[in-house]
Design a protein around this motif. Structure first.
Motif, PDB file in Angstrom:
ATOM      1  N   SER A 135       1.421  13.430   0.729  1.00  0.00           N
ATOM      2  CA  SER A 135       0.394  13.060  -0.242  1.00  0.00           C
ATOM      3  C   SER A 135      -0.592  12.031   0.310  1.00  0.00           C
ATOM      4  CB  SER A 135       1.044  12.507  -1.509  1.00  0.00           C
ATOM      5  OG  SER A 135       1.768  11.326  -1.215  1.00  0.00           O
ATOM      6  N   VAL A 136      -0.294  11.440   1.479  1.00  0.00           N
ATOM      7  CA  VAL A 136      -1.157  10.376   1.999  1.00  0.00           C
ATOM      8  C   VAL A 136      -1.756  10.691   3.364  1.00  0.00           C
ATOM      9  CG1 VAL A 136       0.056   8.583   0.701  1.00  0.00           C
ATOM     10  CG2 VAL A 136       0.786   9.096   3.038  1.00  0.00           C
TER      11      VAL A 136
ATOM     12  N   ASP B 154     -11.586   6.562   5.495  1.00  0.00           N
ATOM     13  CA  ASP B 154     -10.203   6.238   5.165  1.00  0.00           C
ATOM     14  C   ASP B 154      -9.261   6.759   6.243  1.00  0.00           C
ATOM     15  OD1 ASP B 154     -10.498   4.855   2.695  1.00  0.00           O
ATOM     16  OD2 ASP B 154     -11.016   6.765   1.742  1.00  0.00           O
TER      17      ASP B 154
ATOM     18  N   SER C 175      -6.696   9.639   6.219  1.00  0.00           N
ATOM     19  CA  SER C 175      -5.878   9.393   5.035  1.00  0.00           C
ATOM     20  C   SER C 175      -6.401  10.185   3.844  1.00  0.00           C
ATOM     21  CB  SER C 175      -5.895   7.897   4.704  1.00  0.00           C
ATOM     22  OG  SER C 175      -5.278   7.661   3.459  1.00  0.00           O
ATOM     23  N   LYS C 176      -5.480  10.618   3.000  1.00  0.00           N
ATOM     24  CA  LYS C 176      -5.840  11.291   1.749  1.00  0.00           C
ATOM     25  C   LYS C 176      -6.050  10.296   0.612  1.00  0.00           C
ATOM     26  CE  LYS C 176      -3.293  15.574   2.794  1.00  0.00           C
ATOM     27  NZ  LYS C 176      -2.177  16.458   2.344  1.00  0.00           N
ATOM     28  N   VAL C 177      -5.738   9.037   0.866  1.00  0.00           N
ATOM     29  CA  VAL C 177      -5.871   8.012  -0.178  1.00  0.00           C
ATOM     30  C   VAL C 177      -6.748   6.883   0.357  1.00  0.00           C
ATOM     31  CG1 VAL C 177      -3.638   8.569  -1.212  1.00  0.00           C
ATOM     32  CG2 VAL C 177      -3.769   6.842   0.595  1.00  0.00           C
ATOM     33  N   PRO C 178      -7.360   6.101  -0.502  1.00  0.00           N
ATOM     34  CA  PRO C 178      -8.222   5.002  -0.030  1.00  0.00           C
ATOM     35  C   PRO C 178      -7.447   3.981   0.798  1.00  0.00           C
ATOM     36  CG  PRO C 178      -8.604   5.447  -2.359  1.00  0.00           C
ATOM     37  CD  PRO C 178      -7.384   6.234  -1.973  1.00  0.00           C
ATOM     38  N   THR C 179      -8.092   3.489   1.824  1.00  0.00           N
ATOM     39  CA  THR C 179      -7.510   2.450   2.671  1.00  0.00           C
ATOM     40  C   THR C 179      -8.498   1.284   2.787  1.00  0.00           C
ATOM     41  OG1 THR C 179      -8.403   3.336   4.738  1.00  0.00           O
ATOM     42  CG2 THR C 179      -6.277   4.217   3.982  1.00  0.00           C
TER      43      THR C 179
ATOM     44  N   HIS D 139       0.856  -1.193   0.000  1.00  0.00           N
ATOM     45  CA  HIS D 139       0.000   0.000   0.000  1.00  0.00           C
ATOM     46  C   HIS D 139       0.886   1.236   0.000  1.00  0.00           C
ATOM     47  CE1 HIS D 139      -3.046   2.923   1.307  1.00  0.00           C
ATOM     48  NE2 HIS D 139      -3.954   2.031   0.950  1.00  0.00           N
ATOM     49  N   GLU D 140       0.410   2.288  -0.643  1.00  0.00           N
ATOM     50  CA  GLU D 140       1.241   3.494  -0.771  1.00  0.00           C
ATOM     51  C   GLU D 140       1.527   4.157   0.572  1.00  0.00           C
ATOM     52  OE1 GLU D 140      -0.982   6.730  -2.906  1.00  0.00           O
ATOM     53  OE2 GLU D 140      -2.565   5.198  -2.928  1.00  0.00           O
TER      54      GLU D 140
END
Length: 504
Positions: free
Chosen positions: A417-418, A358, A292-296, A154-155
């Motif tokens: 970014s995350v 997220d 989070s800024k990204v999907p988890t 994961h990122e």
């Protein structure tokens, strides 16, 4: 209690957990007859095998030992997790595979535990594992326990490792190798994404030498002739006679409880061993959650779950292999683990709740805390007495680690970014800690190994003052290893079985 006719074996092993599974299997393979007593049910169930099942199995197969109210946490009353199932805590834990540091074991030897230095235990670590990275002077292949890199990429995990190196920490290609320090992906005891506990790795694969496993039979007390352990009395009334030895593998809470019920302990009716139940230790953990800024994993939909299932089946990796520590940073004092998921667990019931928001979780572990507790009996049931934040140095060092982890996430470019904001904003440090410090069930030390007056077992794992009675589990560890305790427990069991087989 009504007693049933006795059964017998060379060895009676109490507990089919991370230690007991290995001890029983290796003794049986050496030609001895073995009966294993296990209070829990079978581990042949999907919520044991699959990482995603941890929430279910943690709630359904857990002793949830009671604790006394903790004044250092405003009187909070906790429970302490331990697996009540074949495989023990190794069937309900996070599968994070960490050996600890050479200095941990050298300190054991320096304290009088001859034969337990790092050079002594390294062959047993290597013998246990089947490391996907290949064998070298530190790592082993071909053992029953599959060890692999965490299969969930994961990122957020990658960003955390990059952020740690940006902050000046080293990237470590193998934290179970030459050095533990630095940042890397986590290692797990999984085979193709499925749990590989010592029960699955050892008990299931011994063929004709398999020990006789008595599931759902709880050992209540040891019976003695003088100071010689001769049999174990079970909750169903069965009496199991040991021809050579009784071996306690019930864990750092269960084992001292059995000894205390059996008259082995402070002013014990069989033998006076004052330190039984003392020296309780556990890692302290500051649990922090971030948006989070990204999907988890919190917001996986039906399509993503279907894809994750296909990935697990075809490749043995993906989102369904996720564990609570997917990337880690080891410093001198701390282990910081990150997981692209956020959740809450009710410690009384063991129930875990996942919000559809997220987020990610950061766990800051104080590796070598100074605080000590004890296990005592409340009637016949064990109860843990431990003031988790009572030692001021522990609170200070844990807060230092938490502050460092927050600063790393806030300030390093790789995380921008995350990472959004923490779910719980800053407050007074000690108040935050009282509300957010948790246990991840790394109990050790309550039957400490040593040669001094405070020891419960000697370096050959014999209970002092007794005959034909051994302890082979995490309770004998003099101090906590630097990291998760399951791998050290399996190592200890492998070496303990060797000691028993040679009749030392």
């Amino acid at each position: 209690m009504r007693t049933r006719p006795a059964d017998s074996a060379d060895y009676v092993v109490v507990g089919a957990g991370s230690a007991g599974s290995i001890v029983a299997s290796r003794l049986a393979a050496s030609g001895a007859s073995v009966i294993v007593l296990e209070a829990g049910g079978t581990d042949r169930r999907p919520d044991v095998a699959m990482a995603i099942g941890m929430a279910s199995i943690y709630r359904r197969a857990n002793w949830l030992y009671p604790c006394t109210p903790d004044p250092s946490k405003n009187g909070f009353t906790d429970t302490f997790a331990a697996g009540r199932i074949v495989g023990g805590s190794g069937s309900i834990n996070a599968m994070v595979y960490v050996r600890g540091r050479a200095e941990d074991y050298d300190a054991w030897a320096d304290s009088g535990c001859i034969g337990w230095s790092f050079n002594d235990v390294l062959p047993h670590f290597r013998a246990v594992e089947d490391w996907e990275g290949g064998a070298d002077e530190y790592r082993g292949t071909g053992g029953p326990i599959a060890v692999s890199w965490c299969g969930h990429r994961h990122e957020i995990n990658d960003a955390f490792i990059s952020a740690a190196t940006e902050a000046g920490f080293a990237f470590n290609p193998d934290h179970n190798g030459a050095s533990q320090l630095g940042a890397s992906r986590s290692q797990v005891n999984q085979r193709r994404g499925l749990r590989c506990s010592s029960a699955r790795g050892y008990l299931r694969d011994t063929g004709a030498d398999a020990p006789r496993l008595r599931a759902r039979t709880q050992a209540v007390k040891i019976e003695f002739t003088g100071t010689r352990a001769t049999s174990v009395l079970c909750s169903n009334g069965a009496r199991i006679v040991a021809g050579q030895a009784v071996v306690l593998c019930a864990g750092a809470i269960g084992t001292p409880a059995i000894l205390l019920r059996s008259g082995v302990g402070p002013s014990g009716s069989v033998v006076d061993v004052p330190a039984v139940g003392e020296n309780f230790q556990d890692h302290l953990v500051a649990l922090d959650t971030w948006r989070s800024k990204v999907p988890t994993s919190n917001t996986l939909g039906p399509r993503e779950l279907l894809q994750a299932t296909a990935t697990l089946i075809t490749r043995g990796d993906g989102a369904l292999t996720a564990v609570p520590f997917e990337a880690e940073l080891f410093t001198e004092d701390h282990q910081i683990g990150i997981c692209p998921m956020h959740f809450t667990t009710d410690k009384s019931s063991g129930r875990t709740t996942f919000e559809r928001i997220d987020g990610f979780t950061v766990s800051t572990v104080l590796l070598n805390p100074s605080g000590r507790g004890r296990v005592r009996l409340d009637g016949d049931r064990p109860r843990v007495e431990f003031e988790r934040l009572a030692h001021p140095d522990d609170s200070r060092r844990l807060l230092d680690g938490w502050s460092m982890s927050r600063e790393l996430i806030r300030s390093q470019p790789a995380m921008r970014s995350v990472a959004d904001a923490p779910f719980i904003n800053d407050c007074d440090g000690i108040d935050w800690l009282r509300a957010n410090e948790v246990s991840i069930a790394h109990a050790v030390g309550t039957c400490r190994m040593g040669t001094d007056d405070g020891a419960v077992v000697d370096p050959e794992l014999r209970v002092v003052g007794t005959e034909s009675l051994r302890v082979v589990d995490a309770s004998v560890m003099p101090t906590l290893p630097s990291g998760n305790t399951n791998a050290p427990t399996m190592m200890l069991a492998h070496r303990g079985a060797e000691i028993l087989s040679r009749g030392a």
